[in-house]
Design a protein around this motif. Structure first.
Motif, mmCIF file in Angstrom:
data_model
loop_
_atom_site.group_PDB
_atom_site.id
_atom_site.type_symbol
_atom_site.label_atom_id
_atom_site.label_comp_id
_atom_site.label_asym_id
_atom_site.label_seq_id
_atom_site.Cartn_x
_atom_site.Cartn_y
_atom_site.Cartn_z
ATOM 1 N N UNK A 37 -9.038 -5.909 -7.159
ATOM 2 C CA UNK A 37 -7.789 -6.629 -6.911
ATOM 3 C C UNK A 37 -6.827 -5.819 -6.047
ATOM 4 N N UNK A 38 -7.274 -4.650 -5.584
ATOM 5 C CA UNK A 38 -6.448 -3.839 -4.696
ATOM 6 C C UNK A 38 -5.348 -3.064 -5.376
ATOM 7 N N UNK A 39 -5.488 -2.806 -6.684
ATOM 8 C CA UNK A 39 -4.395 -2.146 -7.403
ATOM 9 C C UNK A 39 -4.204 -0.682 -7.020
ATOM 10 N N UNK A 40 -5.186 -0.078 -6.355
ATOM 11 C CA UNK A 40 -5.002 1.302 -5.898
ATOM 12 C C UNK A 40 -4.503 1.354 -4.453
ATOM 13 N N UNK A 41 -4.192 0.189 -3.887
ATOM 14 C CA UNK A 41 -3.697 0.142 -2.504
ATOM 15 C C UNK A 41 -2.251 -0.346 -2.443
ATOM 16 N N UNK A 43 1.860 -0.170 -2.692
ATOM 17 C CA UNK A 43 2.820 0.824 -2.216
ATOM 18 C C UNK A 43 3.173 1.818 -3.318
ATOM 19 N N UNK A 44 3.286 1.331 -4.559
ATOM 20 C CA UNK A 44 3.643 2.215 -5.667
ATOM 21 C C UNK A 44 2.535 3.224 -5.941
ATOM 22 N N UNK A 45 1.273 2.762 -5.971
ATOM 23 C CA UNK A 45 0.164 3.685 -6.221
ATOM 24 C C UNK A 45 0.080 4.722 -5.114
ATOM 25 N N UNK A 46 0.178 4.282 -3.874
ATOM 26 C CA UNK A 46 0.065 5.205 -2.743
ATOM 27 C C UNK A 46 1.188 6.234 -2.750
ATOM 28 N N UNK A 47 2.339 5.841 -3.212
ATOM 29 C CA UNK A 47 3.482 6.745 -3.218
ATOM 30 C C UNK A 47 3.499 7.684 -4.416
ATOM 31 N N UNK A 48 2.992 7.205 -5.559
ATOM 32 C CA UNK A 48 3.191 7.976 -6.788
ATOM 33 C C UNK A 48 1.924 8.559 -7.397
ATOM 34 N N UNK A 49 0.728 8.097 -6.972
ATOM 35 C CA UNK A 49 -0.515 8.600 -7.576
ATOM 36 C C UNK A 49 -1.413 9.263 -6.544
#
Length: 204
Positions: A37-41, A43-49
């Motif tokens: 579902x693209x949950x690792x793409x 903006x929040x994931x890219x910025x914080x994880x």
């Protein structure tokens, strides 16, 4: 603060870290993401994880460690899963590098294509790559089988992180259409690893 594993549970790369934690008695908190579902793409994931948009990521406090084999080393360092002798320790790393370069890109990729994408849904590039990846996966299993023909573990006389990293996708290789029946030494090694104290299955 507890260690946090950012993961997609069916992934063998994520499982390596869970298995290392289980075998070393390390408590981890798990946070799941749906990669389909693209949950690792987001903006929040890219910025914080992980700015690379991939999992697993092992979080220790405010620090984040991507890459599965690096995370297993972080958990295993100082335990019996990392040899103390210099050559054996380097040899363990050799097998861990080989797993990511020769083994995982073939066996894991084909497993994902067959089990999650579906053969009928592969694009033209994936269809063109499939025969080569199948051949390379079989070659990796053959090399492993030859190495294990006269030994119990990949390095030295005891299980190490090399075994954990190679086990993660080898034991589910048949989900990608790789037959394990011809590889008796690999099958015996899989059985040995699954008897280790603290072992947990990929579905746990």
């Amino acid at each position: 603060m507890p260690l946090i594993l950012h993961e997609y549970a069916p992934s063998g790369n994520c499982y390596k870290i869970r298995l290392t934690a289980a075998l070393t008695g390390t408590a981890i908190e798990r946070r799941g993401y749906d990669i389909l579902a693209g949950e690792t793409r987001t903006a929040d994931f890219l910025a914080s994880v992980n700015a690379n948009g991939r999992i697993p990521v092992l979080q220790d406090g405010e620090r984040f460690l991507p890459e599965s084999n690096a995370a297993t080393f972080y958990l295993g360092d100082g335990t019996a899963l990392v040899p103390t002798e210099a050559f054996d320790r380097a040899d363990m790393l050799r097998w861990m590098f080989w797993e990511q370069y020769n083994h995982e890109p073939n066996i894991a990729t084909v497993r994902f294509w067959m089990g999650w994408v579906g053969e009928d849904n592969l694009d033209d590039l994936q269809r063109a790559l499939l025969p080569g990846k199948r051949a390379a996966g079989v070659a990796a299993l053959k090399l492993m089988d030859a190495h294990l023909a006269d030994r119990d573990w990949f390095v030295g006389d005891a299980p190490s992180l090399a075994d954990i990293c190679l086990y993660a996708y080898s034991h589910v290789a048949e989900e990608g259409g790789f037959a394990l029946a011809p590889f008796a030494a690999v099958r015996a090694w899989i059985a040995r690893l699954e008897r280790l104290d603290g072992y947990v299955p990929i579905t746990a």
